[in-house]
Enzyme design. Structure first.
Site, PDB file in Angstrom:
ATOM      1  N   HIS A 243      47.270  37.439  47.846  1.00 55.90           N
ATOM      2  CA  HIS A 243      46.334  37.506  46.710  1.00 55.90           C
ATOM      3  C   HIS A 243      44.919  37.060  47.125  1.00 55.90           C
ATOM      4  O   HIS A 243      43.950  37.817  47.001  1.00 55.90           O
ATOM      5  CB  HIS A 243      46.786  36.570  45.590  1.00 55.90           C
ATOM      6  CG  HIS A 243      48.136  36.842  45.031  1.00 55.90           C
ATOM      7  ND1 HIS A 243      48.428  37.964  44.298  1.00 55.90           N
ATOM      8  CD2 HIS A 243      49.284  36.111  45.066  1.00 55.90           C
ATOM      9  CE1 HIS A 243      49.688  37.909  43.893  1.00 55.90           C
ATOM     10  NE2 HIS A 243      50.227  36.808  44.357  1.00 55.90           N
TER      11      HIS A 243
HETATM   12  C1  BDR Z   1      46.865  33.505  42.198  1.00 58.06           C
HETATM   13  O1  BDR Z   1      47.544  32.378  41.651  1.00 58.06           O
HETATM   14  C2  BDR Z   1      47.746  31.405  42.640  1.00 58.06           C
HETATM   15  O2  BDR Z   1      49.082  31.008  42.643  1.00 58.06           O
HETATM   16  C3  BDR Z   1      47.369  32.022  43.947  1.00 58.06           C
HETATM   17  O3  BDR Z   1      46.785  31.061  44.807  1.00 58.06           O
HETATM   18  C4  BDR Z   1      46.405  33.112  43.576  1.00 58.06           C
HETATM   19  O4  BDR Z   1      45.088  32.639  43.513  1.00 58.06           O
HETATM   20  C5  BDR Z   1      47.790  34.716  42.172  1.00 58.06           C
HETATM   21  O5  BDR Z   1      48.150  35.042  40.881  1.00 58.06           O
END
Ligand code: BDR
Ligand code: CA
Length: 319
Positions: A243
């Site tokens: 992500h």
């Molecule tokens: C986002 O949520 C967090 O858990 C991760 O670091 C990322 O920024 C993904 O949905």
């Protein structure tokens, strides 16, 4: 001279750690600061983790500014220790540097000051809940006209959420701030689940990165093993979503993504809280409400092979 002057607002977090490593190692990125926020862990833990990562990456000169501990309006959700571990680093033992101290300036003030001191130059990359960014805008709305670009990890335009059927985690963790950020008149790129669900890193490249760069890569491989366990249990595959790294990669390699411009509206309350509705530019709806703005480039497709090749290429250059 570095091509991209970047501030990353972050809640490290396993994938945040990968994103920060990518930014620190990329020859064309100048990391001007890390600002920290609650999210994957508490803001205190996030700040310690940011300090640890900069030390690990030999980037101790990069300032860390600590920010918000809670959402701007709603009551906080629990920290997702089953995803990132209680310490945000997959619960591995970490020797935090004794001499690390965040700067004596709130994250929001740091962001406001840096944007004002470098008009037209700063690329702001929020990869956590948007509490600091919302606060920075409140303190000085003029930053919306002085930032170069805001590239956000968050939201989901045409796919389901990851913390509820509706919402992606970062937006859900402060939907009120997210709405304020999306409606400000600044150029935003939304790197959401539409693309980050597709950028899945298998375990093999992490093994190669760890072998090529034992100090940094070895650490990243260890924390990713915990994160991969979560994906195995919940999604049933080996690997994990990139992500936050994909978001930084958009800055250096936008050609890896296909985007569509339009308006994002965030659901602030109720069972749909955190949902990001996307109204593409030019599409006719019954009410003018859905054509108020077109300030967001929403990432809808990604060259997954290109993203995997790029992160490996940059991370193997670490120690
Ligand atoms: C986002 O949520 C967090 O858990 C991760 O670091 C990322 O920024 C993904 O949905
Ligand atoms: Ca994050």
């Amino acid at each position: 001279m570095a091509k991209y002057k970047m501030i990353i607002d972050t809640d490290p977090g396993v994938d945040d750690a990968l994103a920060i490593a990518f930014a620190a190692l990329h020859p064309e990125i100048e990391l001007l600061g890390l600002t920290t926020v609650y999210g994957n862990v508490s803001v205190d833990q996030a700040t310690q983790n940011a300090g640890y990562l900069l030390d690990l990456l030999d980037q101790k000169q990069v300032p860390v500014a600590k920010g918000e501990a809670t959402p701007s309006v709603q009551t906080p959700h629990n920290f997702p220790d089953f995803v990132h571990g209680k310490n945000g680093f997959g619960d591995i033992d970490v020797a935090y540097p004794a001499d690390f101290k965040p700067v004596d300036e709130h994250a929001a003030d740091f962001i406001v000051r840096m944007i004002n001191e470098n008009p037209g130059e700063i690329i702001l990359v929020p990869i956590g809940p948007l509490a600091n960014i919302g606060l920075a805008l409140k303190k000085d709305p003029s930053i919306a006209h002085k930032v170069k670009q805001v590239v956000i990890m968050g939201g989901a335009a045409h796919v389901a959420g990851n913390v509820s059927p509706a919402a992606e985690a970062n937006i859900w963790n402060d939907p009120h701030a997210a709405q304020a950020v999306f409606e400000a008149p600044w150029p935003i790129v939304m790197v959401g689940l539409d693309v980050t669900y597709q950028t899945i890193m298998p375990n093999e490249p992490m093994e190669r990165i760890a072998a090529a760069a034992p100090k940094v890569g070895g650490f990243l491989q260890q924390i990713c093993a915990f994160y991969a366990k979560f994906y195995r249990n919940v999604a049933g595959f080996d690997g994990f979503s990139l992500h936050d790294p994909a978001t930084v990669m958009y800055v250096t390699n936008p050609e890896l993504f296909k985007t569509e411009r339009g308006q994002i509206e965030v659901v602030k309350e109720g069972s749909g809280a955190g949902k990001t509705f996307f109204a593409p530019k030019g599409k006719m709806y019954a009410e003018d409400y859905w054509s108020k703005r077109d300030n967001v480039e929403v990432c809808l497709e990604v060259d997954k092979v290109g993203v995997l090749a790029l992160i490996e290429k940059v991370l193997v250059t670490a120690q």
